[in-house]
Enzyme design. Sequence first.
Site, mmCIF file in Angstrom:
data_model
loop_
_atom_site.group_PDB
_atom_site.id
_atom_site.type_symbol
_atom_site.label_atom_id
_atom_site.label_comp_id
_atom_site.label_asym_id
_atom_site.label_seq_id
_atom_site.Cartn_x
_atom_site.Cartn_y
_atom_site.Cartn_z
ATOM 1 C CG ASN A 147 -7.661 4.193 9.245
ATOM 2 O OD1 ASN A 147 -7.354 5.378 9.394
ATOM 3 N ND2 ASN A 147 -8.390 3.772 8.240
ATOM 4 C CG ASP A 343 15.814 -0.228 2.484
ATOM 5 O OD1 ASP A 343 15.405 -1.267 3.013
ATOM 6 O OD2 ASP A 343 15.786 -0.031 1.251
ATOM 7 C CD GLU A 372 17.744 -4.388 4.446
ATOM 8 O OE1 GLU A 372 16.836 -5.239 4.450
ATOM 9 O OE2 GLU A 372 17.763 -3.425 3.643
#
Length: 626
Positions: A147, A343, A372
């Site tokens: 972060n 994906d 994928e």
Amino acid sequence: MKRLSALCFFTLTTAALVCASPALAAPAVERAVDRVEPPNWWTGMAVPDLQLMLHGEDIAGLQAQLDYPGVTLLGTERTENANYLFLDLQVSPEAEPGTVEIALRGDGETRAVIHYELKQRAPDSAARRGFDSSDAIYLITPDRFANGDPGNDSTADTLEGPDRGHPGGRHGGDIAGMRARLDYIAGMGFTQIWPNPLVENDQPEYSYHGYSATDHYKIDSRFGSNEQFREFVSAAREKGLGVIQDVVLNHIGSGHWWMGDLPSADWLNGSGIQKGEYAITNHSRFTHVDPYASEIDKRGFVDGWFVDSMPDMNQRNPLLANYLIQNSLWWIEYAGLSGIRADTYAYSDAEFLQQWAARIHREYPGFNIVGEEWTRNAALVAHWQQADGDQVTGGRLKSMMDFPLHYALREGLAQPDSWDSGLIQLYEGLANDFLYPQPERLVIFGGNHDTSRLYSQLDEDPALFKMAVAYIATMRGIPQFFYGDEVLMQSPKERDDGIVRSDFPGGWAGDRSNAFTGKGLSKQQQQAQETVRKLFSWRKQTPAVHSGELKHFSPANGTYVYFRYDDRDKVMVAFNKSDQPQALDTSRFAEVIDGETRGTDIVSGRRYALDELTVPARDVLVLELN
């Protein structure tokens, strides 16, 4: 509707119409254009065609006009939704960078003027090198890595705020956090970064993972901005790191801005979508290749929704297909990407995949895409791989994720050794390479964001983990490593995404341990991290492992040996899973050793004589010979 005495212009800076003061006396405005996508384009692209999607209230009846040297309006296309207008443009090689004014007229009046920017394409853009077997990829779930800017954990334009205590909530990792840790990633020996998707996922919950896009042209504001992403890619490049974008072609998020006003009735798969009348995919991935597959099963795979919150796009719609193709090209050009990971690749329409892959290859011949296809079956993965030098056909790609070897690695190390289990799975799994056009371009991995953690899957055994790292670093193909595996992050063996994608230690202020600095790590974690650093830093400088020959010898007595070699160097990798040291009869390997007498282990630095080589119990040696 109230009539406004002002002329409105669409500006890409504010993504809205800007209206001049009434004193400038322009025709009345009754319609607005609130979106133009792609938001800009480039001169000098290999394919001159460009299609703009315009969205605004009741704009379909307007007529477009432009006058810009080298840019031609070929025509307009409309759907049954009056709020969309598609403009077909041609940007000739002679077109100069600048602003194209596109007037939208109706009833003899100018209703809006779009100021559309054409940028100068970088001279070396088309010649960019994609990732290959000389690279090593570091996979990051951005929300869980670091972060860097707590101020964007919650933003006014998104629904879900931070909840770090919830495994499925947003934890606050962002682009600033990844950028601040580039030295760490490069120092670990990696050369490419693959972040899970960064585009906006404005879903009410479970939005952190990035696979439910709600705006294809906008970085999620909780990660940062488009410009911050571009600056991150540029900063990574200065550190010797390329960036691979995770692209989802199959589905969107249920909160996508389209869902409130679909461009056409066939934009998504499923009839009566607004009433919830759609089917979930049957996941029958073999229907693409099965010679006996029924048509209903084929449709059930490609046309079904992935899950209820991920509407399935109908890429047989040519407007949608072109939108997705241009979107990928836009991000490559805008951000300076070095690759794409696609994906759920096979879930999309095959003809569309062909168009998409061929167009990217046309614009960037040296670019690389990895698809994928999640299966144990090597033949199915091989179906989707393109042979070196061949034209793109059937949507085939240069690279695919090597799931079959992924399973062989995890199970072969974890299982006891016998004639049909343990190390023999690695040996026989690799023998399947005869199926692949380019096995050296497969992406190999021990774990990713959808699997259990590698260390946990190996029963939290540091010795087996070291073997897995050595295998990934030295085996043929393009290695991919999942963030945090280097410090033995853990998860249940059963799939639990929120735990698998836990926060990287040290990525948040106040973390008890810090893997970036080593503070608070256990001795085992430190040793594992150092093993990864040594092997991948060495790999970066070792061409024999990138592209050399591979020869392996069948397992015996709990050992497995293979070699990587070229005209200059030889590397011997020797595994010993047994509980006792194992002396190797190196005369068995004479065809490769060929007179070499000594080797240096990359991890320990220890020198070994090859004529009396003993591999320690439950260990692996990665030896540079002489």
